[in-house]
Design a protein around this motif. Structure first.
Motif, PDB file in Angstrom:
ATOM      1  N   ASN A  14      -0.630  18.434  -2.241  1.00 62.54           N
ATOM      2  CA  ASN A  14      -0.432  17.571  -1.079  1.00 62.54           C
ATOM      3  C   ASN A  14       0.962  16.958  -1.084  1.00 62.54           C
ATOM      4  O   ASN A  14       1.574  16.748  -0.037  1.00 62.54           O
ATOM      5  CB  ASN A  14      -1.483  16.458  -1.059  1.00 62.54           C
ATOM      6  N   LEU A  15       1.457  16.677  -2.285  1.00 65.13           N
ATOM      7  CA  LEU A  15       2.781  16.069  -2.411  1.00 65.13           C
ATOM      8  C   LEU A  15       3.880  17.003  -1.941  1.00 65.13           C
ATOM      9  O   LEU A  15       4.918  16.570  -1.448  1.00 65.13           O
ATOM     10  CB  LEU A  15       3.019  15.672  -3.872  1.00 65.13           C
ATOM     11  N   THR A  16       3.657  18.299  -2.112  1.00 65.75           N
ATOM     12  CA  THR A  16       4.701  19.288  -1.808  1.00 65.75           C
ATOM     13  C   THR A  16       4.387  20.104  -0.560  1.00 65.75           C
ATOM     14  O   THR A  16       4.849  21.231  -0.426  1.00 65.75           O
ATOM     15  CB  THR A  16       4.880  20.236  -3.007  1.00 65.75           C
ATOM     16  N   LYS A  17       3.597  19.571   0.339  1.00 65.61           N
ATOM     17  CA  LYS A  17       3.321  20.279   1.581  1.00 65.61           C
ATOM     18  C   LYS A  17       4.616  20.507   2.362  1.00 65.61           C
ATOM     19  O   LYS A  17       5.564  19.728   2.249  1.00 65.61           O
ATOM     20  CB  LYS A  17       2.333  19.475   2.442  1.00 65.61           C
ATOM     21  N   PRO A  18       4.684  21.562   3.172  1.00 72.34           N
ATOM     22  CA  PRO A  18       5.890  21.817   3.968  1.00 72.34           C
ATOM     23  C   PRO A  18       6.249  20.602   4.813  1.00 72.34           C
ATOM     24  O   PRO A  18       5.396  19.972   5.427  1.00 72.34           O
ATOM     25  CB  PRO A  18       5.483  23.007   4.852  1.00 72.34           C
ATOM     26  N   GLY A  19       7.522  20.282   4.806  1.00 72.45           N
ATOM     27  CA  GLY A  19       7.989  19.148   5.589  1.00 72.45           C
ATOM     28  C   GLY A  19       8.173  17.881   4.783  1.00 72.45           C
ATOM     29  O   GLY A  19       8.771  16.913   5.269  1.00 72.45           O
ATOM     30  N   THR A  20       7.662  17.857   3.548  1.00 73.93           N
ATOM     31  CA  THR A  20       7.817  16.657   2.730  1.00 73.93           C
ATOM     32  C   THR A  20       9.174  16.586   2.057  1.00 73.93           C
ATOM     33  O   THR A  20       9.601  15.523   1.617  1.00 73.93           O
ATOM     34  CB  THR A  20       6.727  16.597   1.638  1.00 73.93           C
ATOM     35  N   GLY A  21       9.858  17.722   1.933  1.00 73.21           N
ATOM     36  CA  GLY A  21      11.159  17.746   1.294  1.00 73.21           C
ATOM     37  C   GLY A  21      11.103  17.771  -0.213  1.00 73.21           C
ATOM     38  O   GLY A  21      12.126  17.699  -0.881  1.00 73.21           O
ATOM     39  N   ILE A  22       9.902  17.860  -0.772  1.00 74.22           N
ATOM     40  CA  ILE A  22       9.738  17.867  -2.230  1.00 74.22           C
ATOM     41  C   ILE A  22       9.603  19.307  -2.701  1.00 74.22           C
ATOM     42  O   ILE A  22       8.808  20.073  -2.171  1.00 74.22           O
ATOM     43  CB  ILE A  22       8.511  17.038  -2.639  1.00 74.22           C
ATOM     44  N   SER A  23      10.391  19.670  -3.702  1.00 74.36           N
ATOM     45  CA  SER A  23      10.404  21.047  -4.166  1.00 74.36           C
ATOM     46  C   SER A  23      10.265  21.088  -5.677  1.00 74.36           C
ATOM     47  O   SER A  23       9.431  20.395  -6.246  1.00 74.36           O
ATOM     48  CB  SER A  23      11.701  21.728  -3.705  1.00 74.36           C
ATOM     49  N   ASP A  24      11.114  21.882  -6.330  1.00 79.23           N
ATOM     50  CA  ASP A  24      11.001  22.076  -7.772  1.00 79.23           C
ATOM     51  C   ASP A  24      11.243  20.783  -8.541  1.00 79.23           C
ATOM     52  O   ASP A  24      12.061  19.946  -8.141  1.00 79.23           O
ATOM     53  CB  ASP A  24      11.998  23.130  -8.234  1.00 79.23           C
ATOM     54  N   GLY A  25      10.565  20.671  -9.653  1.00 79.21           N
ATOM     55  CA  GLY A  25      10.754  19.522 -10.531  1.00 79.21           C
ATOM     56  C   GLY A  25       9.528  19.326 -11.403  1.00 79.21           C
ATOM     57  O   GLY A  25       8.456  18.994 -10.903  1.00 79.21           O
ATOM     58  N   ASP A  26       9.664  19.575 -12.711  1.00 80.11           N
ATOM     59  CA  ASP A  26       8.534  19.412 -13.631  1.00 80.11           C
ATOM     60  C   ASP A  26       8.207  17.935 -13.829  1.00 80.11           C
ATOM     61  O   ASP A  26       9.031  17.048 -13.548  1.00 80.11           O
ATOM     62  CB  ASP A  26       8.871  20.058 -14.984  1.00 80.11           C
ATOM     63  N   PHE A  27       6.995  17.693 -14.340  1.00 80.25           N
ATOM     64  CA  PHE A  27       6.519  16.327 -14.532  1.00 80.25           C
ATOM     65  C   PHE A  27       6.151  16.099 -15.997  1.00 80.25           C
ATOM     66  O   PHE A  27       5.377  16.867 -16.576  1.00 80.25           O
ATOM     67  CB  PHE A  27       5.284  16.061 -13.657  1.00 80.25           C
ATOM     68  N   TRP A  28       6.680  15.016 -16.573  1.00 78.13           N
ATOM     69  CA  TRP A  28       6.249  14.623 -17.908  1.00 78.13           C
ATOM     70  C   TRP A  28       4.781  14.208 -17.882  1.00 78.13           C
ATOM     71  O   TRP A  28       4.338  13.510 -16.967  1.00 78.13           O
ATOM     72  CB  TRP A  28       7.057  13.437 -18.423  1.00 78.13           C
ATOM     73  N   ILE A  29       4.023  14.640 -18.888  1.00 75.88           N
ATOM     74  CA  ILE A  29       2.692  14.108 -19.143  1.00 75.88           C
ATOM     75  C   ILE A  29       2.715  13.501 -20.549  1.00 75.88           C
ATOM     76  O   ILE A  29       3.687  13.659 -21.294  1.00 75.88           O
ATOM     77  CB  ILE A  29       1.592  15.182 -19.000  1.00 75.88           C
ATOM     78  N   GLY A  30       1.641  12.832 -20.931  1.00 77.36           N
ATOM     79  CA  GLY A  30       1.668  12.044 -22.158  1.00 77.36           C
ATOM     80  C   GLY A  30       1.335  12.798 -23.425  1.00 77.36           C
ATOM     81  O   GLY A  30       0.774  12.200 -24.359  1.00 77.36           O
ATOM     82  N   LEU A  31       1.672  14.066 -23.507  1.00 78.35           N
ATOM     83  CA  LEU A  31       1.382  14.867 -24.701  1.00 78.35           C
ATOM     84  C   LEU A  31       2.683  15.111 -25.470  1.00 78.35           C
ATOM     85  O   LEU A  31       3.691  15.508 -24.882  1.00 78.35           O
ATOM     86  CB  LEU A  31       0.753  16.197 -24.304  1.00 78.35           C
ATOM     87  N   LEU A  32       2.662  14.845 -26.765  1.00 78.03           N
ATOM     88  CA  LEU A  32       3.836  15.083 -27.588  1.00 78.03           C
ATOM     89  C   LEU A  32       3.412  15.496 -28.988  1.00 78.03           C
ATOM     90  O   LEU A  32       2.270  15.257 -29.407  1.00 78.03           O
ATOM     91  CB  LEU A  32       4.734  13.853 -27.651  1.00 78.03           C
ATOM     92  N   ARG A  33       4.346  16.092 -29.697  1.00 80.20           N
ATOM     93  CA  ARG A  33       4.044  16.616 -31.018  1.00 80.20           C
ATOM     94  C   ARG A  33       4.470  15.635 -32.095  1.00 80.20           C
ATOM     95  O   ARG A  33       5.577  15.094 -32.064  1.00 80.20           O
ATOM     96  CB  ARG A  33       4.753  17.951 -31.231  1.00 80.20           C
TER      97      ARG A  33
END
Length: 232
Positions: free
Chosen positions: A45-64
């Motif tokens: 929903n965030l990246t529906k056509p017309g929103t202007g939002i495209s590529d970009g990864d998202f941090w989640i709370g998992l780490l080593r």
């Protein structure tokens, strides 16, 4: 979900973690596949056509934690930053690659050509913690007060997502307050005028009922007083 159009505005893992904690949340942890699907639908929903939002990864709370380098031990060293014991994972093909990459992102590259594991969408990848990405925070459900009465409704959104909408019924008391407060000066003025009037009437009444000394102090005896020193 914090998405930044400008690459220079994106943040490192620790910056994302701090941003979530500052607002009373934590970086996203996922307990099961249902939660994973929920996040995917929100990103769609965030990246529906017309929103202007495209590529970009998202941090989640998992780490080593630790410095495991071998492929067998490395995946087992990843833990959730919020302390969750969830063992759910959604790695992209051949991930995690380990090495110096200790923090995890959720892929979000809809315009990238698919790789061996398919499109780079929603699967997880380990990355260097100082890389700049968007991030997703997770919050505890808000505790609503018992009064006023609240009625929850579920509203269907495009794409099959559901968002909880809370409608608050304030009742009649707050409305009365808005009516009464503006009339307080008028009520005070009426009370002052009434008190002044009563005081003046009481003062006049006392003046009218006050008797003369001759009427109020004169006492006549029924018995005849004998004059001293006189004989018959």
């Amino acid at each position: 979900m914090a998405y930044f159009h400008e690459l220079s505005s994106r943040v490192s893992f620790q910056e994302a973690r701090l941003a979530c904690e500052t607002e009373g949340g934590v970086l996203l942890s996922l307990e099961n596949e249902d939660e994973q699907k929920l996040i995917e639908s929100m990103l769609q929903n965030l990246t529906k056509p017309g929103t202007g939002i495209s590529d970009g990864d998202f941090w989640i709370g998992l780490l080593r934690s630790g410095d495991g380098q071998t492929s067998g031990a490395c995946p087992d060293l990843y833990q959730w930053s919020d302390g969750s014991s969830s063992q759910f994972r959604n790695w992209y093909t051949d991930e995690p690659s380990c090495g110096s990459e200790k923090c995890v992102v959720m892929y979000h590259q809809p315009t990238a050509n698919p790789g061996l594991g398919g499109p780079y969408l929603y699967q997880w990848n380990d990355d260097r913690c100082n890389m700049k990405h968007n991030y997703i925070c997770k919050y505890e459900p808000e505790i609503q007060p018992t009064d006023p009465v609240e009625k929850p409704f579920l509203t269907n959104q495009p794409g099959g997502t559901h968002e909880s909408v809370v409608v608050t019924e304030a009742g009649i008391i707050p409305n009365l307050i808005y009516v009464i407060i503006p009339t307080i000066p008028l009520l005070l003025l009426i009370l002052v005028a009434f008190g002044t009037c009563c005081f003046q009437m009481l003062h006049k009444s006392k003046g009218r009922t006050k008797t003369s000394p001759n009427q109020s102090t004169l006492w006549i005896s029924k018995s005849t007083r004998k004059e001293s020193g006189m004989e018959v």
